[in-house]
Design a protein around this motif. Structure first.
Motif, PDB file in Angstrom:
ATOM      1  N   THR A 114       0.836  -1.202   0.000  1.00  0.00           N
ATOM      2  CA  THR A 114       0.000   0.000   0.000  1.00  0.00           C
ATOM      3  C   THR A 114       0.870   1.250   0.000  1.00  0.00           C
ATOM      4  O   THR A 114       0.585   2.228  -0.689  1.00  0.00           O
ATOM      5  CB  THR A 114      -0.924   0.014   1.227  1.00  0.00           C
ATOM      6  OG1 THR A 114      -1.726  -1.165   1.243  1.00  0.00           O
ATOM      7  CG2 THR A 114      -1.833   1.237   1.212  1.00  0.00           C
ATOM      8  N   GLY A 115       1.933   1.218   0.772  1.00  0.00           N
ATOM      9  CA  GLY A 115       2.805   2.381   0.877  1.00  0.00           C
ATOM     10  C   GLY A 115       3.489   2.761  -0.433  1.00  0.00           C
ATOM     11  O   GLY A 115       3.790   3.932  -0.646  1.00  0.00           O
ATOM     12  N   VAL A 116       3.741   1.774  -1.298  1.00  0.00           N
ATOM     13  CA  VAL A 116       4.442   2.066  -2.557  1.00  0.00           C
ATOM     14  C   VAL A 116       3.493   2.057  -3.753  1.00  0.00           C
ATOM     15  O   VAL A 116       3.943   2.099  -4.901  1.00  0.00           O
ATOM     16  CB  VAL A 116       5.589   1.056  -2.800  1.00  0.00           C
ATOM     17  CG1 VAL A 116       6.614   1.144  -1.682  1.00  0.00           C
ATOM     18  CG2 VAL A 116       5.053  -0.365  -2.940  1.00  0.00           C
ATOM     19  N   ALA A 117       2.179   2.005  -3.500  1.00  0.00           N
ATOM     20  CA  ALA A 117       1.194   1.890  -4.575  1.00  0.00           C
ATOM     21  C   ALA A 117       1.313   3.065  -5.550  1.00  0.00           C
ATOM     22  O   ALA A 117       1.432   4.221  -5.136  1.00  0.00           O
ATOM     23  CB  ALA A 117      -0.215   1.833  -4.004  1.00  0.00           C
ATOM     24  N   ALA A 118       1.239   2.742  -6.848  1.00  0.00           N
ATOM     25  CA  ALA A 118       1.342   3.769  -7.881  1.00  0.00           C
ATOM     26  C   ALA A 118      -0.018   4.231  -8.370  1.00  0.00           C
ATOM     27  O   ALA A 118      -0.107   5.226  -9.090  1.00  0.00           O
ATOM     28  CB  ALA A 118       2.157   3.251  -9.058  1.00  0.00           C
ATOM     29  N   ASP A 119      -1.087   3.508  -8.008  1.00  0.00           N
ATOM     30  CA  ASP A 119      -2.434   3.903  -8.422  1.00  0.00           C
ATOM     31  C   ASP A 119      -3.421   3.493  -7.338  1.00  0.00           C
ATOM     32  O   ASP A 119      -3.092   2.709  -6.429  1.00  0.00           O
ATOM     33  CB  ASP A 119      -2.813   3.287  -9.774  1.00  0.00           C
ATOM     34  CG  ASP A 119      -2.649   1.777  -9.797  1.00  0.00           C
ATOM     35  OD1 ASP A 119      -3.295   1.095  -9.000  1.00  0.00           O
ATOM     36  OD2 ASP A 119      -1.850   1.288 -10.627  1.00  0.00           O
ATOM     37  N   PHE A 120      -4.623   4.036  -7.440  1.00  0.00           N
ATOM     38  CA  PHE A 120      -5.626   3.827  -6.391  1.00  0.00           C
ATOM     39  C   PHE A 120      -6.123   2.381  -6.364  1.00  0.00           C
ATOM     40  O   PHE A 120      -6.438   1.855  -5.305  1.00  0.00           O
ATOM     41  CB  PHE A 120      -6.803   4.785  -6.611  1.00  0.00           C
ATOM     42  CG  PHE A 120      -7.805   4.774  -5.496  1.00  0.00           C
ATOM     43  CD1 PHE A 120      -7.436   5.071  -4.194  1.00  0.00           C
ATOM     44  CD2 PHE A 120      -9.137   4.446  -5.746  1.00  0.00           C
ATOM     45  CE1 PHE A 120      -8.361   5.053  -3.153  1.00  0.00           C
ATOM     46  CE2 PHE A 120     -10.063   4.434  -4.722  1.00  0.00           C
ATOM     47  CZ  PHE A 120      -9.676   4.739  -3.431  1.00  0.00           C
ATOM     48  N   GLN A 121      -6.171   1.725  -7.523  1.00  0.00           N
ATOM     49  CA  GLN A 121      -6.601   0.331  -7.556  1.00  0.00           C
ATOM     50  C   GLN A 121      -5.670  -0.551  -6.723  1.00  0.00           C
ATOM     51  O   GLN A 121      -6.116  -1.455  -6.012  1.00  0.00           O
ATOM     52  CB  GLN A 121      -6.657  -0.187  -8.994  1.00  0.00           C
ATOM     53  CG  GLN A 121      -7.688   0.503  -9.871  1.00  0.00           C
ATOM     54  CD  GLN A 121      -7.138   1.717 -10.600  1.00  0.00           C
ATOM     55  OE1 GLN A 121      -6.304   2.449 -10.048  1.00  0.00           O
ATOM     56  NE2 GLN A 121      -7.588   1.926 -11.831  1.00  0.00           N
ATOM     57  N   THR A 122      -4.372  -0.273  -6.818  1.00  0.00           N
ATOM     58  CA  THR A 122      -3.405  -1.037  -6.027  1.00  0.00           C
ATOM     59  C   THR A 122      -3.612  -0.807  -4.543  1.00  0.00           C
ATOM     60  O   THR A 122      -3.495  -1.731  -3.730  1.00  0.00           O
ATOM     61  CB  THR A 122      -1.970  -0.653  -6.435  1.00  0.00           C
ATOM     62  OG1 THR A 122      -1.804  -0.869  -7.826  1.00  0.00           O
ATOM     63  CG2 THR A 122      -0.947  -1.470  -5.667  1.00  0.00           C
TER      64      THR A 122
END
Length: 433
Positions: A73-81
């Motif tokens: 979650t901390g490194v997510a590049a988009d909201f879906q992730t």
């Protein structure tokens, strides 16, 4: 505590998340809802596995996977992730939430179990109470919402490492398997076998006997009503993640960090509830002595009877003193009363379920976790809308009236619980395990 901490600390960064990924803030709050849905569905798998493979592996392995998804979650590049990793962090992070009840049933007699459950309940309730304070400080420092996840992941990594090093297996059937294997190797006598290692359940048997069991337990009046009551108070904990910033931030103009400090009042109430539960242990021990040393579930209920009334009073006090016309200490006292009610209701419900279903304690706790997590997941996206449409006073008063309607539940079981339990086919173990 790491799991429930993770569920709440995310809420402090939803404004930044909404801005970064260009979504509405109520959609950003789905990150809290999805981890709670994970908490609700995960125990249906982890609790049965703990009754087959023991407690240690089904706790630590999923917990390690959960911390990986927390960093995800901390490194997510988009909201879906963000949404996917939040759900999976909850699904795998639910293992200690549901299995710990079974661990304590393994380790402690009923006379001691109440004190042990004080620590467990403090961690489960304390996570979402303390996390908003820390999360607000992290976000206000300017380092960004992602560090709320990094800090949580670091904490979880420390815990899983310590657990792998110092925790031992506690489930008796699995311990007997280990003992039988050791005897075979030391004596050369291959006749030594434990009954549990001869059991090889099929996938269908696991699905029907274990995955369905928590849902079957919810069909009993005991499990359903106690799960309903604890689900309501657990929902209020997560509703407060959105309500306190409105009451103390928007209405009183406090900064984000200062507006999060009333969560500490909840923790004061939790500590008071823990002390009250410890003091009530003497009453329980006297009842057990009269009952010839056997568990007496109804003797667990006096703290819940008091806490249910205090919770409703705290909600009414918060509702009717939230306006800036009243001194800030009034709603803060209401928050402390709510914390007392949260803890006493939550812990007494767990104690009652573990005493009532001793052979299936993990499944009973899983049923409770499933219902409370699913119910709590409804509120994070709806809190802001509910408070804007009804107003702080009426929205909170409505919750107070619901809490008032649930006050009779512990009283009902205190006086008629033994009779109700006697009618339940699953509240006793015919094998005497």
């Amino acid at each position: 505590m790491g799991s429930t901490w993770s569920s709440a600390i995310y809420s402090t960064g939803t404004e930044e998340i909404a801005q970064e990924f260009h979504v509405r803030e109520d959609l950003a709050n789905l990150g809290t809802s999805l981890i709670l849905i994970g908490f609700g569905t995960g125990p249906l798998l982890w609790s049965p596995l703990s009754e087959i493979y023991g407690r240690k592996v089904p706790v630590l392995v999923p917990y390690f996977v959960a911390l990986c998804f927390t960093f995800g979650t901390g490194v997510a590049a988009d909201f879906q992730t963000v949404l996917v990793t939040r759900f999976l962090a909850g699904f795998f992070g639910s293992a200690p939430l549901s299995i710990t009840g079974g661990v304590l049933a393994d380790m402690f007699e009923p006379q001691q179990r109440g004190l042990a459950l004080v620590g467990y309940a403090s961690a489960v309730v304390g996570g979402p109470v303390l996390a908003p304070v820390v999360g607000s400080a992290i976000v206000a420092s300017g380092i960004g919402w992602r560090w709320t996840q990094y800090v949580t992941g670091i904490y979880m990594f420390v815990i899983v490492t310590l657990g792998a090093l110092v925790l031992h297996e506690s489930y008796a059937p699995v311990l007997l398997v280990t003992k039988a294997r050791r005897l075979r190797l030391s004596s050369g006598e291959w006749a030594y076998h434990a009954a549990h290692e001869e059991w090889h359940p099929s996938l269908q048997e696991m699905a029907t006997k274990f995955l369905v069991r928590p849902l079957q337990l919810l069909g009993t009046p005991v499990c359903f009503l106690f799960a309903l009551h604890s689900s309501f108070v657990y929902s209020i904990v997560y509703l407060n993640l959105g309500a306190f910033p409105i009451v103390f931030g928007q209405m009183r103009g406090w900064t984000q960090v200062v507006a999060s400090t009333p969560f500490l009042a909840l923790s004061v109430g939790i500590v008071a509830g823990a002390i009250f539960n410890i003091q009530s242990q003497n009453f329980y021990l006297k009842k057990v002595a009269v009952n010839h040393g056997k568990a007496c579930p109804e003797a667990r209920l006096p703290p819940m009877m008091a806490g249910a009334a205090v919770l409703s009073c705290g909600l009414f006090l918060m509702a009717n003193t939230a306006d800036v016309r009243f001194p800030w200490i009034a709603p803060v006292i209401g928050a402390a009363m709510m914390g007392f009610g949260f803890f006493t209701i939550f812990q007494a419900a767990l104690n009652y379920l573990v005493d009532t279903f001793p052979a299936y304690a993990a499944s009973a706790v899983a049923a409770n976790t499933f219902m409370r997590s699913i119910m709590a997941s409804i509120f994070p996206p709806l809190t802001a809308r509910m408070y804007s449409r009804l107003g702080v006073m009426w929205a909170t008063n409505m919750l107070g009236f619901i809490a008032l309607a649930m006050v009779p539940i512990p009283w009902l079981f205190y006086f008629y619980g033994e009779r109700i339990r006697a009618k339940s086919r699953t509240s006793w173990d015919p094998k005497g395990r």
